[in-house]
Design a protein around this motif. Structure first.
Motif, short mmCIF file in Angstrom:
data_model
loop_
_atom_site.label_atom_id
_atom_site.label_comp_id
_atom_site.label_asym_id
_atom_site.label_seq_id
_atom_site.Cartn_x
_atom_site.Cartn_y
_atom_site.Cartn_z
N THR A 1 8.15 35.16 30.67
CA THR A 1 7.98 34.65 31.94
C THR A 1 8.63 34.32 33.16
N ALA A 2 9.47 33.02 32.79
CA ALA A 2 11.08 32.66 33.91
C ALA A 2 10.72 33.58 34.42
N LYS A 3 11.10 35.02 34.84
CA LYS A 3 11.59 36.43 34.95
C LYS A 3 10.36 37.06 36.23
N LEU A 4 8.80 36.51 35.34
CA LEU A 4 8.13 37.67 36.33
C LEU A 4 8.04 36.36 37.70
N PRO A 5 8.05 37.46 38.79
CA PRO A 5 8.01 37.51 40.01
C PRO A 5 7.21 36.44 40.57
N GLY A 6 6.14 36.00 39.60
CA GLY A 6 4.76 35.26 39.81
C GLY A 6 5.48 34.14 39.70
N PHE A 7 6.11 33.85 39.04
CA PHE A 7 6.91 32.46 38.08
C PHE A 7 7.53 31.67 38.82
N LEU A 8 8.53 32.54 40.26
CA LEU A 8 8.90 31.59 41.30
C LEU A 8 7.92 31.30 42.29
N HIS A 9 7.23 31.42 43.08
CA HIS A 9 5.92 31.51 43.53
C HIS A 9 4.94 30.75 42.89
N ALA A 10 4.68 30.48 41.69
CA ALA A 10 4.49 28.97 41.74
C ALA A 10 5.09 28.02 41.76
N GLY B 1 12.56 9.98 51.80
CA GLY B 1 13.82 10.13 51.51
C GLY B 1 13.40 11.33 50.01
N ILE B 2 12.89 11.10 49.70
CA ILE B 2 12.06 12.06 48.50
C ILE B 2 11.40 13.24 48.67
N LEU B 3 10.92 12.67 49.89
CA LEU B 3 10.59 13.97 50.67
C LEU B 3 11.52 15.21 51.64
N LEU B 4 12.38 14.86 51.53
CA LEU B 4 13.93 15.16 52.06
C LEU B 4 14.30 16.07 50.71
N VAL B 5 14.29 15.58 49.48
CA VAL B 5 14.68 16.29 48.49
C VAL B 5 13.44 17.20 48.27
N SER B 6 12.63 17.25 48.47
CA SER B 6 11.86 18.08 47.79
C SER B 6 11.94 19.36 48.53
N GLY C 1 5.02 22.81 46.58
CA GLY C 1 5.35 22.54 48.25
C GLY C 1 3.38 21.37 47.76
N ALA C 2 2.96 20.98 46.78
CA ALA C 2 1.55 20.08 46.23
C ALA C 2 2.54 19.17 46.65
N TRP C 3 3.17 19.33 45.57
CA TRP C 3 4.29 17.87 45.64
C TRP C 3 5.44 17.62 46.70
N THR C 4 5.25 18.26 47.49
CA THR C 4 5.89 17.75 48.79
C THR C 4 4.85 17.15 49.58
N ALA C 5 3.79 18.11 49.98
CA ALA C 5 2.46 16.97 50.67
C ALA C 5 2.30 16.26 49.79
N ALA C 6 1.88 15.62 48.72
CA ALA C 6 1.23 14.18 47.61
C ALA C 6 2.69 13.36 48.45
N MET C 7 3.98 13.78 48.50
CA MET C 7 5.52 12.75 49.67
C MET C 7 4.93 12.85 50.59
N LEU C 8 4.46 13.40 51.51
CA LEU C 8 4.16 13.67 52.97
C LEU C 8 2.94 12.57 52.92
N ARG D 1 -0.36 11.46 44.64
CA ARG D 1 0.43 11.87 43.17
C ARG D 1 -0.73 12.05 42.17
N ASN D 2 -2.22 12.15 42.17
CA ASN D 2 -2.98 12.03 40.81
C ASN D 2 -3.47 13.81 41.36
N ALA D 3 -3.24 14.15 42.78
CA ALA D 3 -3.23 15.34 43.05
C ALA D 3 -2.88 16.13 42.38
N ALA D 4 -0.87 16.16 42.83
CA ALA D 4 0.16 16.71 43.23
C ALA D 4 0.38 16.67 41.09
#
Length: 191
Positions: free
Chosen positions: A112-121, A84-89, A127-134, A162-165
Motif C-alpha cells: 500500500t505504501a508503494k502505491l502512487p495514491g498513497f503519497l497523494h493521499a 508554529g505548528i502551521l509552519l511545521v505542517s 493539507g486538511a490539517w494545515t487548513a485546520a491549523m490556519l 480539529r474535528n473536521a481534520a
C-alpha cells in the motif's frame, strides 16, 4: 490510539491554559510531546516531524515567556503556538515529506505504501490539517483583534477545525480504497 497520542499535547495545552499560566501549559505540553516520542521509540517506531516540531515550539515559546517576556497574553501565546505548528505542517509539505505520511506508514503494509495514491493521499490529509491549523490561527487572531467576539469563539473554531481534520483523516483513506477497488467481473460498468 495514534490520533490520541498526536492530539494529547495540544489538548493538554488548551485545557491547562484555562486553569494555569501559559508557561506551565507550554512546558507541560512539551513534556507530553517528549513522552509521546519516547513511547514511539520504545515501540520501535520512527521519530515524527510533528512531534519534534511541537516540542521545539512549546519549549521555545515557554522559554521565551520564562526568560524574555512573561507579559504575553494567553491569546498571543495561542497565536504563537498555532503559527508554529502551521509552519511545521507547511514545512513538511514543502520538503516533500507530509507529516501524516510517517503515521500512515506505520498503519499500512509495504504494498500500500508503494502505491502512487498513497503519497497523494498523505499530501491531501496533511493539507486538511494545515487548513485546520490556519483556521485555528485565524480564530485566535480574530479574538485578539475583534474585542466584541467572546473568548469561546476561538475555542469553537479550534474544536470545529480539529474535528473536521480528524474526520477527513479517517474518511479519505476509506474513500480512496473504495474508489480504487476493481469491480467484480459481472458488475455493471460505471458512468
Amino acid at each position: 490510539m495514534t490520533i490520541f497520542l498526536i492530539l494529547a499535547p495540544y489538548g493538554a495545552f488548551a485545557m491547562l491554559m484555562l486553569v494555569t499560566s501559559a508557561t506551565v501549559s507550554l512546558l507541560s505540553a512539551a513534556l507530553i510531546c517528549l513522552a509521546a516520542i519516547a513511547f514511539d521509540v520504545a515501540r520501535g517506531r520512527s521519530i515524527k516531524i510533528l512531534g519534534v516540531g511541537s516540542v521545539v515550539i512549546f519549549a521555545a515559546i515557554g522559554s521565551y515567556l520564562t526568560f524574555v517576556d512573561a507579559t504575553l497574553s494567553n491569546t498571543a501565546v495561542k497565536i504563537a503556538v498555532d503559527a508554529g505548528i502551521l509552519l511545521v505542517s507547511l514545512g513538511s509539505i514543502m520538503i516533500g515529506r507530509p507529516f501524516t505520511r510517517q503515521y500512515a506508514l506505520e498503519q499500512v503494509d509495504a504494498e500500500t505504501a508503494k502505491l502512487p495514491g498513497f503519497l497523494h493521499a498523505n499530501y491531501l490529509i496533511t493539507g486538511a490539517w494545515t487548513a485546520a491549523m490556519l483556521l485555528m490561527l485565524i480564530g485566535n487572531i480574530a479574538v485578539l483583534y475583534v474585542p466584541a467576539l467572546p473568548l469561546w469563539t476561538g475555542l469553537l473554531i479550534a474544536f470545529a477545525a480539529r474535528n473536521a481534520a480528524v474526520g477527513f483523516t479517517h474518511w479519505y483513506p476509506h474513500y480512496r480504497a473504495a474508489k480504487d477497488v476493481t469491480p467484480p467481473a459481472g458488475a455493471l460498468p460505471s458512468r
